[in-house]
Design a protein around this motif. Structure first.
Motif, PDB file in Angstrom:
ATOM      1  N   LYS A  43       0.855  -1.184   0.000  1.00 47.10           N
ATOM      2  CA  LYS A  43       0.000   0.000   0.000  1.00 47.10           C
ATOM      3  C   LYS A  43       0.893   1.236   0.000  1.00 47.10           C
ATOM      4  O   LYS A  43       2.056   1.168   0.407  1.00 47.10           O
ATOM      5  N   GLU A  44       0.327   2.374  -0.443  1.00 44.40           N
ATOM      6  CA  GLU A  44       1.084   3.619  -0.543  1.00 44.40           C
ATOM      7  C   GLU A  44       1.887   3.911   0.747  1.00 44.40           C
ATOM      8  O   GLU A  44       3.081   4.212   0.692  1.00 44.40           O
ATOM      9  N   GLU A  45       1.244   3.801   1.919  1.00 44.44           N
ATOM     10  CA  GLU A  45       1.958   4.117   3.173  1.00 44.44           C
ATOM     11  C   GLU A  45       3.069   3.095   3.430  1.00 44.44           C
ATOM     12  O   GLU A  45       4.127   3.434   3.951  1.00 44.44           O
ATOM     13  N   GLU A  46       2.796   1.859   3.091  1.00 44.24           N
ATOM     14  CA  GLU A  46       3.787   0.802   3.338  1.00 44.24           C
ATOM     15  C   GLU A  46       5.092   1.060   2.588  1.00 44.24           C
ATOM     16  O   GLU A  46       6.179   0.768   3.083  1.00 44.24           O
ATOM     17  N   ARG A  47       4.963   1.630   1.385  1.00 47.72           N
ATOM     18  CA  ARG A  47       6.155   1.873   0.560  1.00 47.72           C
ATOM     19  C   ARG A  47       7.112   2.858   1.198  1.00 47.72           C
ATOM     20  O   ARG A  47       8.302   2.837   0.937  1.00 47.72           O
ATOM     21  N   LYS A  48       6.562   3.772   2.010  1.00 49.75           N
ATOM     22  CA  LYS A  48       7.400   4.813   2.617  1.00 49.75           C
ATOM     23  C   LYS A  48       7.990   4.353   3.945  1.00 49.75           C
ATOM     24  O   LYS A  48       8.850   5.021   4.514  1.00 49.75           O
ATOM     25  N   GLN A  49       7.502   3.239   4.445  1.00 48.96           N
ATOM     26  CA  GLN A  49       7.925   2.823   5.777  1.00 48.96           C
ATOM     27  C   GLN A  49       9.131   1.885   5.733  1.00 48.96           C
ATOM     28  O   GLN A  49       9.287   1.111   4.795  1.00 48.96           O
TER      29      GLN A  49
END
Ligand SMILES: [Zn+2]
Length: 347
Positions: free
Chosen positions: A116-122
């Motif tokens: 998911k979009e947020e997962e990619r940044k984490q």
């Protein structure tokens, strides 16, 4: 180089140092008076007969992983041994040291496509990672792989340009290499007890035990230290540079207070500086925050042991691609030989 490559690639996660310790014992055969091993796994090599006993350590253990759980499909979850940063683990190839067979594996996680979009940044934390070997749980068991099996990262030592090398576990196989080479070449005027210690990365445990056993007059640890001469680190944050010579450590310890570390004995620091000057060895002085070495344990042994530390500047410490300079290694060997061969007048 051949020896350095061999000992850098040998497995020896804290508590499981037998892979590296066997190599060191063999390598020293014929160069020292006696080799011993204690119940904890520390290796002692004796050379010279002077009246002062100098204990010189290098730790054999390396940071790594250990099997924590295997699921029904054979995927392995792991715990960390020592200060392993999560962000260097993903997609590493690993070696799982089964009782009957070494098995390759890879540290996997969800592919970017389905994140998911947020997962990619984490940052993916290690508890979200797992090791895939291709084997089922039953097959892993057959090879002697289960809870508690040690895991190392698979990585060869290679040479970079301009005298640099990169390898896994240079912390502290660089120190082991220096100590082996110095033992081979020196004609000590002191009683040298070289100790290749275990379990440094999990709290200086081998040094704590061995310094009690050795009861030295002086303790010196050889280790690696942070070189900050690369992008994203300011000079004031980490002034040590690779290629500028070994670091004579003045103080080290926890970041906020230098607690738990070493305030090197000033007589030892002065002795090392004098020696380096006499031998024409370029050196750097170091006050190092955020970690310590075996010397911190040795100094507190028995009634107190005057101790110091010589560290090789290393970039990217505690990643599995640690970079250092061959010239610094050579200077380190020269300094340790000089130390073995110099009379002690200050104690
Ligand atoms: Zn170390």
């Amino acid at each position: 180089m051949e020896l350095l490559k061999k000992i850098s690639e040998a497995p020896g996660v804290s508590g499981f140092e037998y892979g590296i310790s066997e190599i060191i014992k063999k390598e020293l055969q014929g160069f020292v008076n006696k080799i011993e091993e204690d119940r904890f796994g520390n290796i002692y090599a004796y050379k010279g007969n002077g009246e002062k006993t100098i204990m010189i350590t290098a730790h054999m253990d390396e940071i790594g992983l250990i099997v924590k759980h295997i699921d029904d499909r054979g995927f392995i979850r792991f715990a960390k041994i020592g200060g392993v940063p999560d962000h260097v683990l993903l997609s590493q190839r690993v070696i799982i040291h089964g009782k009957y067979k070494k098995i390759y594996g890879v540290i996997g996680c969800k592919a970017i496509h389905i994140m998911k979009e947020e997962e990619r940044k984490q940052l993916v934390t290690y508890d979200k990672m797992f090791i895939d070997t291709g084997l089922s749980k039953e097959q892993l068991e057959k090879y002697g792989i289960g809870i508690g099996t040690p895991i190392t990262i698979e990585r060869d030592l290679v040479e970079l340009e301009n005298d640099l090398i990169v390898g896994r576990a240079m912390d502290d196989r660089a120190g082991c290499y220096i100590l082996i080479e110095a033992l081979k070449k020196a004609n000590p005027v002191n009683k040298i007890i070289a100790v290749f210690t275990v379990q440094e990365e999990v709290g200086l445990r081998g040094a704590t035990i061995s310094s009690y056993n050795v009861k030295p007059d002086i303790g010196i640890a050889i280790d690696t230290t942070i070189a900050g001469d690369h992008p994203e680190v300011s000079e004031s944050e980490a002034p040590v540079k690779i290629g500028n010579g070994p670091v004579i450590v003045v103080a080290d310890g926890r970041r906020e207070s230098l607690g738990g570390g070493l305030l090197a004995n000033s007589l030892i620091v002065n002795w090392l500086i004098e020696l380096a000057n006499k031998l024409g060895i370029k050196y750097q002085l170091g006050v190092l925050e955020g970690g310590t070495t075996d010397a911190a344990a040795i100094q507190l042994s028995r009634g107190g042991i005057p101790s110091g530390c010589i560290s090789i500047p290393t970039r990217y410490l505690h990643t599995f691609s640690e970079v250092l300079s061959k010239r610094d290694l050579e200077s380190g060997i020269k300094l340790i030989i000089g130390l073995m061969e110099s009379k002690i007048s200050f104690l």
